[in-house]
Design an enzyme around this catalytic site. Structure first.
Site, PDB file in Angstrom:
ATOM      1  N   ASP A  29      46.216  26.669  37.207  1.00 54.80           N
ATOM      2  CA  ASP A  29      45.274  27.413  38.087  1.00 54.80           C
ATOM      3  C   ASP A  29      44.770  26.691  39.398  1.00 54.80           C
ATOM      4  O   ASP A  29      44.638  25.290  39.127  1.00 54.80           O
ATOM      5  CB  ASP A  29      44.270  28.078  37.026  1.00 54.80           C
ATOM      6  N   ASN A  85      41.953  38.842  31.374  1.00 55.40           N
ATOM      7  CA  ASN A  85      41.156  39.740  31.774  1.00 55.40           C
ATOM      8  C   ASN A  85      41.871  40.884  32.168  1.00 55.40           C
ATOM      9  O   ASN A  85      42.931  41.191  32.926  1.00 55.40           O
ATOM     10  CB  ASN A  85      40.416  39.118  33.138  1.00 55.40           C
ATOM     11  N   GLN A  92      39.007  40.628  36.316  1.00 56.89           N
ATOM     12  CA  GLN A  92      40.290  40.534  36.546  1.00 56.89           C
ATOM     13  C   GLN A  92      40.267  40.612  38.457  1.00 56.89           C
ATOM     14  O   GLN A  92      39.638  41.377  38.616  1.00 56.89           O
ATOM     15  CB  GLN A  92      41.269  41.502  36.133  1.00 56.89           C
ATOM     16  N   VAL A  94      43.234  39.265  40.110  1.00 59.70           N
ATOM     17  CA  VAL A  94      44.772  39.340  40.569  1.00 59.70           C
ATOM     18  C   VAL A  94      45.500  40.341  39.678  1.00 59.70           C
ATOM     19  O   VAL A  94      45.471  40.227  38.332  1.00 59.70           O
ATOM     20  CB  VAL A  94      45.682  38.023  40.295  1.00 59.70           C
ATOM     21  N   HIS A  98      48.874  38.346  33.417  1.00 63.84           N
ATOM     22  CA  HIS A  98      48.853  36.872  33.478  1.00 63.84           C
ATOM     23  C   HIS A  98      47.950  36.516  32.218  1.00 63.84           C
ATOM     24  O   HIS A  98      47.035  37.046  32.161  1.00 63.84           O
ATOM     25  CB  HIS A  98      48.579  35.906  34.897  1.00 63.84           C
ATOM     26  N   HIS A 100      45.652  33.322  30.652  1.00 66.18           N
ATOM     27  CA  HIS A 100      45.087  32.207  30.887  1.00 66.18           C
ATOM     28  C   HIS A 100      45.201  31.209  29.755  1.00 66.18           C
ATOM     29  O   HIS A 100      45.070  31.502  28.788  1.00 66.18           O
ATOM     30  CB  HIS A 100      43.771  32.113  31.136  1.00 66.18           C
TER      31      HIS A 100
HETATM   32  P1  AMP Z   1      41.875  36.669  36.980  1.00 66.44           P
HETATM   33  O1  AMP Z   1      40.642  36.305  37.728  1.00 66.44           O
HETATM   34  O2  AMP Z   1      42.021  36.730  35.428  1.00 66.44           O
HETATM   35  O3  AMP Z   1      42.658  37.788  37.720  1.00 66.44           O
HETATM   36  O4  AMP Z   1      42.533  35.408  37.248  1.00 66.44           O
HETATM   37  C1  AMP Z   1      43.119  35.041  38.366  1.00 66.44           C
HETATM   38  C2  AMP Z   1      43.184  33.470  38.472  1.00 66.44           C
HETATM   39  O5  AMP Z   1      44.273  33.113  39.447  1.00 66.44           O
HETATM   40  C3  AMP Z   1      41.859  32.670  38.560  1.00 66.44           C
HETATM   41  O6  AMP Z   1      41.805  31.780  37.576  1.00 66.44           O
HETATM   42  C4  AMP Z   1      42.483  32.070  40.274  1.00 66.44           C
HETATM   43  O7  AMP Z   1      41.609  30.697  40.099  1.00 66.44           O
HETATM   44  C5  AMP Z   1      43.801  31.994  39.981  1.00 66.44           C
HETATM   45  N1  AMP Z   1      44.353  31.795  41.159  1.00 66.44           N
HETATM   46  C6  AMP Z   1      44.204  32.406  42.252  1.00 66.44           C
HETATM   47  N2  AMP Z   1      45.275  32.139  43.413  1.00 66.44           N
HETATM   48  C7  AMP Z   1      45.925  31.222  42.830  1.00 66.44           C
HETATM   49  C8  AMP Z   1      46.910  30.246  43.386  1.00 66.44           C
HETATM   50  N3  AMP Z   1      47.486  30.619  44.675  1.00 66.44           N
HETATM   51  N4  AMP Z   1      47.408  29.477  42.533  1.00 66.44           N
HETATM   52  C9  AMP Z   1      47.135  29.426  41.471  1.00 66.44           C
HETATM   53  N5  AMP Z   1      46.004  30.065  40.707  1.00 66.44           N
HETATM   54  C10 AMP Z   1      45.561  30.744  41.700  1.00 66.44           C
END
Ligand code: AMP
Length: 111
Positions: A29, A85, A92, A94, A98, A100
């Site tokens: 992350d 999430n 959430q 993204v 995924h 974590h």
């Molecule tokens: P969520 O908020 O559960 O959708 O998690 C998205 C996660 O993606 C967050 O913990 C971010 O820090 C992580 N994230 C966003 N962009 C990147 C990236 N380019 N490389 C690695 N992690 C990322």
């Protein structure tokens, strides 16, 4: 529009990969919450757990197996958390499924 994870899967954005096969990618992350904070990402585009169908059952199981293997590889097997999430209200950001994988320090009890 492609999500950031789709761009990473497609090789259009860099990421620190820790595991990859034909179906699953795992990366570090970019903004870790814990000393070990990995993301296990199915390559198939599924927006979130809400969009999962029966055909995804083996893929979801594989993600959990990979989480377990990575926990050992990163020496957090004695205490780690796997979470996803689901939806904006759950945090959430993204919308490409995924998981974590969090560990490396004591984790606050959530439930
Ligand atoms: P969520 O908020 O559960 O959708 O998690 C998205 C996660 O993606 C967050 O913990 C971010 O820090 C992580 N994230 C966003 N962009 C990147 C990236 N380019 N490389 C690695 N992690 C990322």
């Amino acid at each position: 529009m492609k999500t950031v994870f789709q761009k990473i899967i497609d090789g259009e954005l860099p990421a620190e990969k820790v595991f990859e096969n034909e179906r699953v990618l795992a990366i570090k992350d970019i903004a870790p919450h814990t000393p070990v904070h990995l993301l296990i990402i199915p390559k198939k585009h599924i927006a979130s757990i809400s969009e999962v169908t029966e055909e995804d059952i083996p893929l979801l199981g594989e993600c959990l197996l990979i989480a377990s293997q990575l926990a050992k590889q990163f020496h957090i097997e004695d205490g780690f958390r796997v979470l996803t999430n689901n939806g904006t209200d759950a945090g959430q950001t993204v919308f490409h499924l995924h998981f974590h994988l969090l560990g490396g320090r004591p984790l606050q009890h959530l439930v």
